[in-house]
Design a protein around this motif. Structure first.
Motif, PDB file in Angstrom:
ATOM      1  N   LEU A 209      33.751  42.584  47.413  1.00 54.35           N
ATOM      2  CA  LEU A 209      33.184  43.056  46.160  1.00 54.35           C
ATOM      3  C   LEU A 209      33.192  41.919  45.151  1.00 54.35           C
ATOM      4  CD1 LEU A 209      34.835  46.581  45.665  1.00 54.35           C
ATOM      5  CD2 LEU A 209      32.509  46.088  46.427  1.00 54.35           C
ATOM      6  N   ALA A 210      32.114  41.810  44.391  1.00 58.91           N
ATOM      7  CA  ALA A 210      32.034  40.817  43.324  1.00 58.91           C
ATOM      8  C   ALA A 210      31.894  41.548  42.000  1.00 58.91           C
ATOM      9  CB  ALA A 210      30.848  39.884  43.541  1.00 58.91           C
ATOM     10  N   PHE A 211      32.647  41.080  41.007  1.00 54.76           N
ATOM     11  CA  PHE A 211      32.489  41.676  39.688  1.00 54.76           C
ATOM     12  C   PHE A 211      31.845  40.668  38.745  1.00 54.76           C
ATOM     13  CE2 PHE A 211      36.642  39.633  39.048  1.00 54.76           C
ATOM     14  CZ  PHE A 211      36.605  39.219  37.727  1.00 54.76           C
ATOM     15  N   GLY A 212      30.916  41.154  37.949  1.00 54.30           N
ATOM     16  CA  GLY A 212      30.243  40.298  36.973  1.00 54.30           C
ATOM     17  C   GLY A 212      30.924  40.376  35.620  1.00 54.30           C
ATOM     18  N   SER A 213      30.594  39.437  34.760  1.00 54.94           N
ATOM     19  CA  SER A 213      31.083  39.467  33.377  1.00 54.94           C
ATOM     20  C   SER A 213      30.074  38.758  32.493  1.00 54.94           C
ATOM     21  CB  SER A 213      32.454  38.789  33.256  1.00 54.94           C
ATOM     22  OG  SER A 213      32.316  37.372  33.228  1.00 54.94           O
TER      23      SER A 213
ATOM     24  N   THR B 298      36.537  39.979  27.423  1.00 54.44           N
ATOM     25  CA  THR B 298      37.356  41.101  27.894  1.00 54.44           C
ATOM     26  C   THR B 298      36.819  41.633  29.217  1.00 54.44           C
ATOM     27  OG1 THR B 298      36.055  42.625  26.509  1.00 54.44           O
ATOM     28  CG2 THR B 298      38.120  41.790  25.595  1.00 54.44           C
ATOM     29  N   ALA B 299      35.509  41.448  29.461  1.00 60.01           N
ATOM     30  CA  ALA B 299      34.933  41.864  30.747  1.00 60.01           C
ATOM     31  C   ALA B 299      35.533  41.057  31.889  1.00 60.01           C
ATOM     32  CB  ALA B 299      33.419  41.692  30.721  1.00 60.01           C
ATOM     33  N   HIS B 300      35.760  39.772  31.653  1.00 62.06           N
ATOM     34  CA  HIS B 300      36.354  38.899  32.668  1.00 62.06           C
ATOM     35  C   HIS B 300      37.857  39.148  32.799  1.00 62.06           C
ATOM     36  CE1 HIS B 300      37.861  34.564  33.618  1.00 62.06           C
ATOM     37  NE2 HIS B 300      37.953  35.343  34.674  1.00 62.06           N
ATOM     38  N   LEU B 301      38.584  38.935  31.687  1.00 58.72           N
ATOM     39  CA  LEU B 301      40.038  39.038  31.760  1.00 58.72           C
ATOM     40  C   LEU B 301      40.503  40.473  31.977  1.00 58.72           C
ATOM     41  CD1 LEU B 301      41.238  36.468  29.086  1.00 58.72           C
ATOM     42  CD2 LEU B 301      40.997  36.192  31.553  1.00 58.72           C
ATOM     43  N   GLY B 302      39.692  41.439  31.528  1.00 55.80           N
ATOM     44  CA  GLY B 302      40.043  42.827  31.791  1.00 55.80           C
ATOM     45  C   GLY B 302      40.052  43.126  33.277  1.00 55.80           C
TER      46      GLY B 302
ATOM     47  N   PRO C 243      30.531  34.916  36.610  1.00 51.50           N
ATOM     48  CA  PRO C 243      30.249  34.919  35.164  1.00 51.50           C
ATOM     49  C   PRO C 243      28.770  34.706  34.871  1.00 51.50           C
ATOM     50  CG  PRO C 243      31.125  32.790  35.804  1.00 51.50           C
ATOM     51  CD  PRO C 243      31.133  33.640  37.056  1.00 51.50           C
ATOM     52  N   TYR C 244      28.293  35.356  33.837  1.00 52.10           N
ATOM     53  CA  TYR C 244      26.915  35.191  33.357  1.00 52.10           C
ATOM     54  C   TYR C 244      26.958  34.733  31.904  1.00 52.10           C
ATOM     55  CZ  TYR C 244      25.523  37.902  37.489  1.00 52.10           C
ATOM     56  OH  TYR C 244      25.327  38.341  38.777  1.00 52.10           O
ATOM     57  N   LYS C 245      25.833  34.239  31.418  1.00 49.83           N
ATOM     58  CA  LYS C 245      25.767  33.806  30.025  1.00 49.83           C
ATOM     59  C   LYS C 245      25.553  34.974  29.077  1.00 49.83           C
ATOM     60  CE  LYS C 245      24.148  29.080  30.758  1.00 49.83           C
ATOM     61  NZ  LYS C 245      23.095  28.077  30.433  1.00 49.83           N
TER      62      LYS C 245
ATOM     63  N   SER D 277      47.888  36.433  36.089  1.00 49.34           N
ATOM     64  CA  SER D 277      46.786  36.720  37.015  1.00 49.34           C
ATOM     65  C   SER D 277      46.243  35.461  37.695  1.00 49.34           C
ATOM     66  CB  SER D 277      45.649  37.407  36.278  1.00 49.34           C
ATOM     67  OG  SER D 277      45.028  36.530  35.353  1.00 49.34           O
ATOM     68  N   GLY D 278      46.544  34.314  37.105  1.00 47.24           N
ATOM     69  CA  GLY D 278      45.991  33.064  37.643  1.00 47.24           C
ATOM     70  C   GLY D 278      44.512  32.925  37.347  1.00 47.24           C
ATOM     71  N   ALA D 279      44.039  33.626  36.309  1.00 40.55           N
ATOM     72  CA  ALA D 279      42.616  33.570  35.960  1.00 40.55           C
ATOM     73  C   ALA D 279      42.181  32.138  35.672  1.00 40.55           C
ATOM     74  CB  ALA D 279      42.346  34.450  34.729  1.00 40.55           C
ATOM     75  N   LYS D 280      40.982  31.806  36.136  1.00 39.23           N
ATOM     76  CA  LYS D 280      40.436  30.464  35.931  1.00 39.23           C
ATOM     77  C   LYS D 280      38.998  30.550  35.463  1.00 39.23           C
ATOM     78  CE  LYS D 280      43.262  28.458  39.646  1.00 39.23           C
ATOM     79  NZ  LYS D 280      43.237  27.715  40.935  1.00 39.23           N
ATOM     80  N   VAL D 281      38.540  29.474  34.837  1.00 36.78           N
ATOM     81  CA  VAL D 281      37.142  29.387  34.451  1.00 36.78           C
ATOM     82  C   VAL D 281      36.338  28.979  35.668  1.00 36.78           C
ATOM     83  CG1 VAL D 281      35.450  28.167  33.052  1.00 36.78           C
ATOM     84  CG2 VAL D 281      37.646  28.792  32.064  1.00 36.78           C
ATOM     85  N   ASP D 282      35.399  29.837  36.086  1.00 35.73           N
ATOM     86  CA  ASP D 282      34.611  29.558  37.290  1.00 35.73           C
ATOM     87  C   ASP D 282      33.365  28.764  36.953  1.00 35.73           C
ATOM     88  OD1 ASP D 282      36.428  31.069  38.811  1.00 35.73           O
ATOM     89  OD2 ASP D 282      35.407  32.930  38.270  1.00 35.73           O
TER      90      ASP D 282
END
Length: 323
Positions: A154-158, A164-168, A184-186, A318-323
């Motif tokens: 599954l892929a989630f967009g933001s 908050t869409a990403h980090l949430g 991620p989208y612009k 979470s180890g979140a990173k900028v993709d």
């Protein structure tokens, strides 16, 4: 005699300050540019246009929206940082530009504490967790179970890194132990288009933007990110019902460049409070799933600091990173 000589510099200073004071008293005398660091059609743009229309009526000058999307709000925010501190260039700033960027981005070219004058918070918006209609789940527990059986399928967009869409969703992954790919989208509109088309399968998005798609049946809502149900979506349960402690709220308000004169800040804060209390704005915000939340500059600053600490912990855990 000495006192007379000492008074001359003070008299000269008074002559210098008098025109400045008069100028601020006359503010505003020309259109005000309001930078929105996201694309047209997104929640910040839609909500700021509603507020700008009312401010224009109240203050007698046009508030001109200038969309500057990209770079996790950095592009638009830097436009403001470089602008004169005269009250004629303002910007929308939110949880991204004031809080999450600091911990998520390697190099943030501005300091939210030093380079921005916070004027007033303006709004609070919750998100919906939605899926493409072809994903065989109808509830958050079913999504968690499906994702665990299909790790990374599954892929989630933001609408961008650090939103908050990403980090949430990163918080959701961390709290449930599921694995999903971040795309991620612009702009939120682009993410929604891909969600409907199946390019991504999951999305967390502000209710003002994704709500109409849910109501029209183009996507399926599984949960809302507030701890209570929303009057706009009474049939959508809180994600927290299935994931205790989960809460994600987007917020934002108006800011100016550093060293914005105090009298201009006071005038703008007063006008924003008045605008957010008008039936026209309240009805527009409610229709879009947003809550008006005016504040003092000090309260806005405290919110920014508190949220910076909160999301720094999310990014680290979470180890979140900028993709």
């Amino acid at each position: 005699m000495v006192l007379r000589w000492l008074s001359l510099p003070l008299l000269a200073l008074a002559f210098v300050l008098a025109p400045m004071k008069a100028a601020f008293a006359a503010y505003p005398e020309k259109p005000i540019r309001l930078i929105v660091p996201s694309a047209p059609g997104g929640a910040p743009d839609v909500l700021m246009r509603a507020l700008a229309d009312q401010l224009s009526r109240q203050m007698g000058v046009a508030f001109v929206i200038d969309n500057k999307p990209g770079g996790s709000y950095v592009i638009g925010t830097m436009e403001l940082v470089r602008a004169p501190a005269d009250g004629y260039t303002l910007a929308y700033a939110n949880v991204v530009s004031l809080a999450t960027n600091k911990s998520l981005l390697a190099n943030v070219p501005y300091d939210a504490e030093k380079d921005l004058t916070l004027i007033s918070n303006a709004l609070r918006v919750v998100n919906l967790v939605v899926v493409n209609n072809n994903v065989p789940v109808k509830t958050i527990p079913e999504l968690v179970a499906y994702a665990k059986k299909n790790p990374d399928k599954l892929a989630f967009g933001s609408d961008g890194n650090g939103t908050t869409a990403h980090l949430g969703m990163e918080l959701f992954k961390s709290m449930t132990g599921v694995q999903m790919l971040h795309v991620p989208y612009k702009a939120a509109t682009s993410a929604i288009t891909d969600l409907i088309g199946g390019g991504v399968q999951v999305l967390m998005s502000n209710t003002p933007v994704i709500g109409p798609q849910v109501q029209q049946g183009r996507v399926r809502a599984l949960g809302i990110t507030s701890t209570q149900r929303s009057a706009a979506f009474p049939d959508v349960p809180p994600v927290a019902d299935a994931v205790p402690g989960f809460e994600v709220v987007a917020w934002g308000g108006l800011v100016g460049p550093a060293h914005l004169p105090k009298d201009i800040v006071t005038r703008l804060n007063t006008e924003i409070r008045a605008a957010l209390a008008t039936p026209a704005v309240l009805e527009k915000f409610k229709a879009l799933g947003a809550e008006a939340t005016p504040s003092s500059p000090e309260e806005f600053r405290e919110l920014s600091r508190r949220e910076t600490e909160k999301w720094a912990k999310v990014v680290k855990s979470s180890g979140a990173k900028v993709d």
